[in-house]
Enzyme design. Structure first.
Site, PDB file in Angstrom:
ATOM      1  N   GLY A   8       0.748  -1.212  -0.129  1.00 40.66           N
ATOM      2  CA  GLY A   8      -0.107  -0.106   0.167  1.00 40.66           C
ATOM      3  C   GLY A   8       0.824   1.392  -0.005  1.00 40.66           C
ATOM      4  N   LEU A  10       1.570   3.541  -2.128  1.00 39.49           N
ATOM      5  CA  LEU A  10       1.049   4.636  -2.668  1.00 39.49           C
ATOM      6  C   LEU A  10      -0.169   5.334  -1.915  1.00 39.49           C
ATOM      7  CD1 LEU A  10       1.630   3.767  -6.372  1.00 39.49           C
ATOM      8  CD2 LEU A  10       2.879   5.452  -4.849  1.00 39.49           C
ATOM      9  N   GLY A  11      -0.448   4.701  -0.669  1.00 38.64           N
ATOM     10  CA  GLY A  11      -1.713   5.229   0.155  1.00 38.64           C
ATOM     11  C   GLY A  11      -1.220   6.374   0.722  1.00 38.64           C
ATOM     12  N   GLN A  12      -2.174   6.885   1.748  1.00 41.18           N
ATOM     13  CA  GLN A  12      -1.741   8.303   2.448  1.00 41.18           C
ATOM     14  C   GLN A  12      -0.730   7.874   3.307  1.00 41.18           C
ATOM     15  OE1 GLN A  12      -4.681   8.939   5.745  1.00 41.18           O
ATOM     16  NE2 GLN A  12      -3.818  11.236   5.801  1.00 41.18           N
ATOM     17  N   ASP A  53      -0.607  -7.047  -5.409  1.00 44.15           N
ATOM     18  CA  ASP A  53      -1.892  -6.995  -4.768  1.00 44.15           C
ATOM     19  C   ASP A  53      -1.896  -8.061  -3.417  1.00 44.15           C
ATOM     20  OD1 ASP A  53      -4.619  -7.399  -4.105  1.00 44.15           O
ATOM     21  OD2 ASP A  53      -5.342  -6.876  -6.263  1.00 44.15           O
ATOM     22  N   TYR A 142     -14.770  -2.723   8.276  1.00 42.53           N
ATOM     23  CA  TYR A 142     -13.325  -2.321   8.378  1.00 42.53           C
ATOM     24  C   TYR A 142     -12.812  -2.695  10.004  1.00 42.53           C
ATOM     25  CZ  TYR A 142      -9.400   0.828   8.851  1.00 42.53           C
ATOM     26  OH  TYR A 142      -8.221   1.738   9.032  1.00 42.53           O
ATOM     27  N   LYS A 146     -10.162  -5.243  11.384  1.00 49.93           N
ATOM     28  CA  LYS A 146      -8.897  -4.832  12.119  1.00 49.93           C
ATOM     29  C   LYS A 146      -8.828  -5.430  13.596  1.00 49.93           C
ATOM     30  CE  LYS A 146      -7.268  -1.871   9.530  1.00 49.93           C
ATOM     31  NZ  LYS A 146      -5.740  -2.085   9.022  1.00 49.93           N
ATOM     32  N   ILE A 172      -5.365   9.969  10.524  1.00 54.15           N
ATOM     33  CA  ILE A 172      -4.093  10.596  10.395  1.00 54.15           C
ATOM     34  C   ILE A 172      -4.107  11.624   9.446  1.00 54.15           C
ATOM     35  CG2 ILE A 172      -1.622  10.161   9.448  1.00 54.15           C
ATOM     36  CD1 ILE A 172      -2.343   8.070  11.803  1.00 54.15           C
TER      37      ILE A 172
HETATM   38  N1  SER Z   1      -8.680   7.048   9.281  1.00 55.72           N
HETATM   39  C1  SER Z   1      -9.502   5.714   9.532  1.00 55.72           C
HETATM   40  C2  SER Z   1     -10.735   5.782   8.968  1.00 55.72           C
HETATM   41  O1  SER Z   1     -11.479   6.446   9.021  1.00 55.72           O
HETATM   42  C3  SER Z   1      -9.337   4.948  10.843  1.00 55.72           C
HETATM   43  O2  SER Z   1      -8.526   4.032  10.882  1.00 55.72           O
HETATM   44  O3  SER Z   1     -11.221   4.801   8.370  1.00 55.72           O
END
Ligand code: SER
Length: 318
Positions: A8, A10-12, A53, A142, A146, A172
Site C-alpha cells: 500500500g 502509494l496510499g496516504q 496486490d 473495517y 482490524k 492521520i
Molecule cells: N482513518 C481511518 C478511517 O477513518 C481510521 O482507521 O477509516
C-alpha cells in the site's frame, strides 16, 4: 542492511513512509509495492517498486524472495467508509491480505508491522480514555477485519514466533497524499478547503470527538516500534497511540486563528456519522508510552500551523 517491503505504498501513509524509511535505511533497501502505479511519482522513482496486490499470496512470496525481505510494513487496506460501500471486497483485501502477509512471514522468517485502528472498538467500548485492553465489538466491516487482524498477528507470534508488531492508529492528518475513504478524512479536507475557499461543510457533526495524529508522529511510531527492544514489549500488537482528540468545532476554531474568514457549516453524512459515533472519543496510550517510549511531537496547534504552511506551498496559495 535489512530489506523492508511496504504494501500500500502509494496510499496516504505509504507515500510518506517510503521517503522516511528510504532516508533511514537507504533507497535500495526499502521496496515500495502497490496494486496500481497511480500515485506520487517520487515513490516510484526513488527506489525499487513492485506491482503487488496483497490478495495474491504467491506474488507476495515471490517479491519477498526476490529482494530478501526481512521486514514487511503491511499498509494495504480498505478504509472504514469505503469498506461499508463494499464490505465483501473490504473483507477480501483486509482479511486475506493480512493472512497472506503473515503466512509469507512465517515461511520466510520476516518481521511484520500491521496497523490496526480506533475502528477496532465499538459502541460497547468505554468511549473516554479507552483502555489498551477492553471490550472490542466493532460494528463496521473495517473494524471487524482490524480486530481479526490484531488477533491473527498475536497468534502468529505465539504459535510460530513471527515478530509481529502494530499500533491502533487514530485519524492521520497529512498534506502529501489524500486519505482514501475513511471516516476521519474530514480533518484533512477541512485544511484544503479552508485555504482554497475559506469554507468547509463538515460531514461529521459538532460534538463528535475522535483521536487524531499528524503524519510525522505516525511515521515515527512505526519506526520506533519496529526498532524497540522486543523483551520490553508486553503487547506487541495493537498498541493504542494518539496525539490529540477534537471535534469539528475545536478544529475549525484552531484554523480560524490563522484564517479568520474561515466558516464551517455542517452537512452530516449519516453513514460516516454512525461510524464515528461507534468509535472512542479519546484513547489511553499509556501501554505504548511505557513499553516502547511512544510520545507524539505535535498537538493541534503545532499541527495546524505546519499543515497550513505546507499546504500553502503545495496549493500555491499566498
Ligand atoms: N482513518 C481511518 C478511517 O477513518 C481510521 O482507521 O477509516
Amino acid at each position: 542492511m535489512k530489506k523492508i517491503l511496504i504494501t500500500g505504498a502509494l496510499g496516504q501513509i505509504g507515500t510518506e513512509l517510503i521517503t522516511y524509511m528510504r532516508k533511514e535505511y537507504g533507497n535500495d533497501n526499502v521496496i515500495a509495492s502497490n496494486r496500481s502505479k497511480h500515485g506520487d511519482e517520487s515513490v516510484l522513482q526513488s527506489g525499487p517498486f513492485e506491482l503487488l496486490d496483497v490478495v495474491d499470496a504467491k506474488g507476495i512470496a515471490e517479491v519477498c524472495k526476490k529482494h530478501g525481505v526481512k521486514q514487511i510494513i503491511h499498509l494495504a487496506a480498505i478504509l472504514s467508509a469505503n469498506a461499508e460501500k463494499n464490505p465483501q471486497m473490504a473483507y477480501d483485501i483486509n482479511m486475506n491480505g493480512t493472512y497472506n502477509v503473515l503466512e509469507v512471514a512465517r515461511e520466510q522468517g520476516i518481521a511484520v508491522f500491521t496497523p490496526s485502528s480506533i475502528a477496532a472498538f465499538g459502541p460497547s467500548t468505554p468511549a473516554d480514555n479507552t483502555p489498551q485492553d477492553t471490550v472490542q465489538r466493532p460494528t463496521t466491516m473495517y473494524g471487524v477485519t482490524k480486530v481479526a487482524g490484531e488477533l491473527l498477528c498475536d497468534y502468529y507470534h505465539q504459535r510460530y514466533g513471527v515478530d509481529t508488531r502494530g499500533v491502533r492508529f487514530p485519524g492521520i492528518i497529512s498534506y502529501a497524499a489524500l486519505p482514501g475513504g475513511g471516516t476521519t478524512d474530514y480533518a484533512v479536507h477541512i485544511y484544503y478547503e479552508a485555504l482554497k475557499n475559506k469554507k468547509y461543510a463538515s460531514y461529521i457533526g459538532a460534538g463528535t470527538f475522535m483521536d487524531m495524529m499528524y503524519m510525522p508522529d505516525a511515521l515515527k511510531s512505526i519506526h520506533d516500534l519496529m526498532e524497540a527492544n522486543p523483551d520490553k514489549l508486553v503487547h506487541r500488537n495493537a498498541f493504542n497511540v494518539t496525539a490529540m482528540s477534537f471535534d469539528p468545532e475545536i478544529l475549525a476554531a484552531e484554523i480560524k486563528k490563522h484564517i479568520p474568514e474561515f466558516k464551517m457549516t455542517y452537512d452530516v453524512d449519516p453513514v460516516r456519522q454512525a461510524i464515528a459515533n461507534s468509535w472512542p472519543n479519546s484513547l489511553n496510550d499509556s501501554a505504548a508510552r511505557a513499553e516502547w517510549g511512544w510520545k507524539p511531537d505535535y498537538d493541534l496547534a503545532s499541527m495546524t500551523k505546519d499543515m497550513l504552511e505546507k499546504l500553502r506551498i503545495k496549493l500555491d496559495i499566498k
